[in-house]
Structure formats: structure tokens, C-alpha cells
Design a protein around this motif. Structure first.
Motif, PDB file in Angstrom:
ATOM      1  N   LEU A   1       0.682  -1.267   0.250  1.00 21.11           N
ATOM      2  CA  LEU A   1      -0.167   0.035  -0.073  1.00 21.11           C
ATOM      3  C   LEU A   1       0.805   1.218  -0.081  1.00 21.11           C
ATOM      4  CD1 LEU A   1      -2.331  -1.258   2.826  1.00 21.11           C
ATOM      5  CD2 LEU A   1      -2.842  -1.377   0.623  1.00 21.11           C
TER       6      LEU A   1
ATOM      7  N   ALA B   1      -2.747   7.385   0.023  1.00 21.15           N
ATOM      8  CA  ALA B   1      -3.304   7.860  -0.818  1.00 21.15           C
ATOM      9  C   ALA B   1      -2.850   9.531  -0.928  1.00 21.15           C
ATOM     10  CB  ALA B   1      -4.869   8.165  -0.566  1.00 21.15           C
TER      11      ALA B   1
ATOM     12  N   LYS C   1      -0.050   9.550  -3.610  1.00 16.87           N
ATOM     13  CA  LYS C   1      -0.507   9.477  -5.098  1.00 16.87           C
ATOM     14  C   LYS C   1      -1.246  10.750  -5.581  1.00 16.87           C
ATOM     15  CE  LYS C   1      -2.604   5.526  -6.721  1.00 16.87           C
ATOM     16  NZ  LYS C   1      -1.513   4.911  -7.469  1.00 16.87           N
TER      17      LYS C   1
ATOM     18  N   ASP D   1      -6.094   8.141  -8.146  1.00 19.15           N
ATOM     19  CA  ASP D   1      -6.408   7.347  -6.821  1.00 19.15           C
ATOM     20  C   ASP D   1      -7.552   7.052  -6.748  1.00 19.15           C
ATOM     21  OD1 ASP D   1      -7.340   9.638  -6.317  1.00 19.15           O
ATOM     22  OD2 ASP D   1      -6.644   9.879  -4.268  1.00 19.15           O
TER      23      ASP D   1
ATOM     24  N   THR E   1      -8.854   3.962  -6.206  1.00 19.56           N
ATOM     25  CA  THR E   1      -9.459   3.024  -5.195  1.00 19.56           C
ATOM     26  C   THR E   1      -8.541   3.177  -3.783  1.00 19.56           C
ATOM     27  OG1 THR E   1      -9.329   1.249  -6.951  1.00 19.56           O
ATOM     28  CG2 THR E   1      -9.391   0.517  -4.819  1.00 19.56           C
ATOM     29  N   THR E   2      -9.229   3.628  -2.926  1.00 21.88           N
ATOM     30  CA  THR E   2      -8.587   4.117  -1.796  1.00 21.88           C
ATOM     31  C   THR E   2      -9.414   3.460  -0.660  1.00 21.88           C
ATOM     32  OG1 THR E   2      -9.426   6.324  -1.185  1.00 21.88           O
ATOM     33  CG2 THR E   2      -7.642   6.196  -2.303  1.00 21.88           C
TER      34      THR E   2
ATOM     35  N   GLU F   1      -9.724   2.860   4.080  1.00 24.99           N
ATOM     36  CA  GLU F   1      -8.944   3.231   5.516  1.00 24.99           C
ATOM     37  C   GLU F   1      -8.061   2.037   5.948  1.00 24.99           C
ATOM     38  OE1 GLU F   1      -8.715   6.429   6.901  1.00 24.99           O
ATOM     39  OE2 GLU F   1     -10.051   7.000   5.130  1.00 24.99           O
TER      40      GLU F   1
ATOM     41  N   GLU G   1      -5.731   6.866   5.273  1.00 23.13           N
ATOM     42  CA  GLU G   1      -6.393   6.556   3.777  1.00 23.13           C
ATOM     43  C   GLU G   1      -5.195   6.211   2.947  1.00 23.13           C
ATOM     44  OE1 GLU G   1      -8.860   8.495   0.218  1.00 23.13           O
ATOM     45  OE2 GLU G   1      -7.864   9.888   1.591  1.00 23.13           O
ATOM     46  N   VAL G   2      -5.325   4.789   2.391  1.00 22.48           N
ATOM     47  CA  VAL G   2      -4.087   4.218   1.723  1.00 22.48           C
ATOM     48  C   VAL G   2      -4.661   3.682   0.160  1.00 22.48           C
ATOM     49  CG1 VAL G   2      -2.923   3.367   3.483  1.00 22.48           C
ATOM     50  CG2 VAL G   2      -4.631   1.863   2.588  1.00 22.48           C
ATOM     51  N   ALA G   3      -3.849   3.247  -0.704  1.00 17.82           N
ATOM     52  CA  ALA G   3      -4.271   2.889  -1.892  1.00 17.82           C
ATOM     53  C   ALA G   3      -3.395   1.834  -2.174  1.00 17.82           C
ATOM     54  CB  ALA G   3      -3.658   3.948  -3.208  1.00 17.82           C
TER      55      ALA G   3
END
Length: 184
Positions: A120, A123, A126, A133, A135-136, A138, A143-145
Motif C-alpha cells: 500500500l 493516498a 498518489k 487514486d 481505489t482508496t 482506510e 487513507e491508503v491505496a
């Protein structure tokens, strides 16, 4: 460990005539950059996962291919793993990561401690790089992607959060391609 290059998608967001894996970033098809990165890493074997959506990609590649139905990333991955020819764990890499190199691939493999591993990025990284971004989610308080790089194994799932742009820049749009070319 074997590596699967996932290159059977339609690439509709890229808005180009070329099949997405063959889209050129810096004059080189993205799939060639990804295969080269895997060949420069410690993975034992590179296998492409293709589909009827990307017939030119399958013809272009000089690595073994597993053809899947082309029903989406997860369905195609499940199909590739279901045929029994691959031992787990296996590294999976999307064909749209033109900044990938052998060093970051080996870093991912070093982070793998059994089971499965999802790589990951924040976000915010990105967004800061100026790439899509879509597709993010929690993960804890961040907040991650997903990056398109994973290790699929048996056992518990783990995640590795990195701020490395080499896995943060997926080319899904022409604007993403321009960003990738800036970093090449």
C-alpha cells in the motif's frame, strides 16, 4: 518465488487504441518495463497472465503466459492460481507500473514474512504525485491505496505501507502516463 504479471485487462480509462500493457511510457511498453524489473530482481520465474482482451500483448511477450477469461483482475488472478501449476506464495504485479525496478521488487519480497502481503501507499502520496487514486480505503487511521504489487500466499494477510513512488504510479490515464514519464 514466481512472479505473475497481470496484463489481461481492457484498460478503458487509458483512452488509447493500444492495449494497456503495450502502451508506451518513455517509448517502452509498460509490460516490458515490468517484466524487466522482475527479471532484474530475485524472482525465479516471470509468467504473464493474459486474456482475450489483450491478444497483441500475449503475442508480444517473451515469457510464459497463462490465459484467463478476462473477467477482471481478481477473477483472472483466481483463474491463474486455480490451474495448479503455480506454488504459493507468488508475487503478483500489475502491468501498469512503469517505474517498477528490481530493487523495489526485492524490497517487497524482503517484507514478505509468510501468508499474503498487500503493498500500500498513502493516498496522499498518489495525490501529491498527481496520479489517479480511484481505489482508496482506510487502513487504521490512514487513507491508503493499493499499488498493484502483492504476494499471494496461504495464511494470514499482512500489509506493507511504503512511500515509494516506484509502486505508487500506476498508469490508468494519459495524465498518469505524463507523470510517470517525468520520473523516468
Amino acid at each position: 518465488m514466481d512472479a505473475l504479471v497481470m496484463c489481461g485487462g481492457r484498460g478503458t480509462r487509458l483512452d488509447t487504441e493500444a492495449e494497456k500493457p503495450l502502451f508506451r511510457v518513455g517509448g517502452v511498453p509498460m509490460v516490458d518495463r515490468v517484466v524487466g524489473a522482475l527479471e532484474d530482481s530475485s524472482v525465479e520465474r516471470v509468467i504473464a497472465v493474459t486474456s482475450p482482451n489483450a491478444p497483441e500483448t500475449q503475442s508480444h511477450l517473451d515469457v510464459p503466459c497463462i490465459e484467463t477469461p478476462g473477467e477482471g483482475y481478481v477473477a483472472d488472478l483466481d483463474s491463474a492460481l486455480a490451474d495448479g501449476r503455480l506454488a504459493r506464495p507468488v508475487l503478483t504485479v500489475a502491468a501498469d507500473l512503469p517505474l517498477l525496478d528490481g530493487e523495489i521488487v526485492d524490497r517487497v519480497l524482503d517484507e514478505h514474512n509468510g501468508g499474503s502481503l498487500t503493498v500500500l501507499v498513502p493516498a496522499s502520496l498518489k495525490r501529491g504525485l498527481g496520479v489517479s487514486d480511484d481505489t482508496t480505503f482506510e487502513n487504521g487511521d490512514r487513507e491508503v491505496a493499493p499499488t498493484g504489487v502483492n504476494v499471494v500466499g496461504d495464511g494470514p494477510d499482512d500489509a506493507w505501507l511504503t512511500r515509494d513512488r516506484r509502486v505508487a504510479v500506476n498508469v490508468n490515464t494519459l495524465a498518469d502516463a505524463r507523470v510517470a514519464e517525468q520520473w523516468l
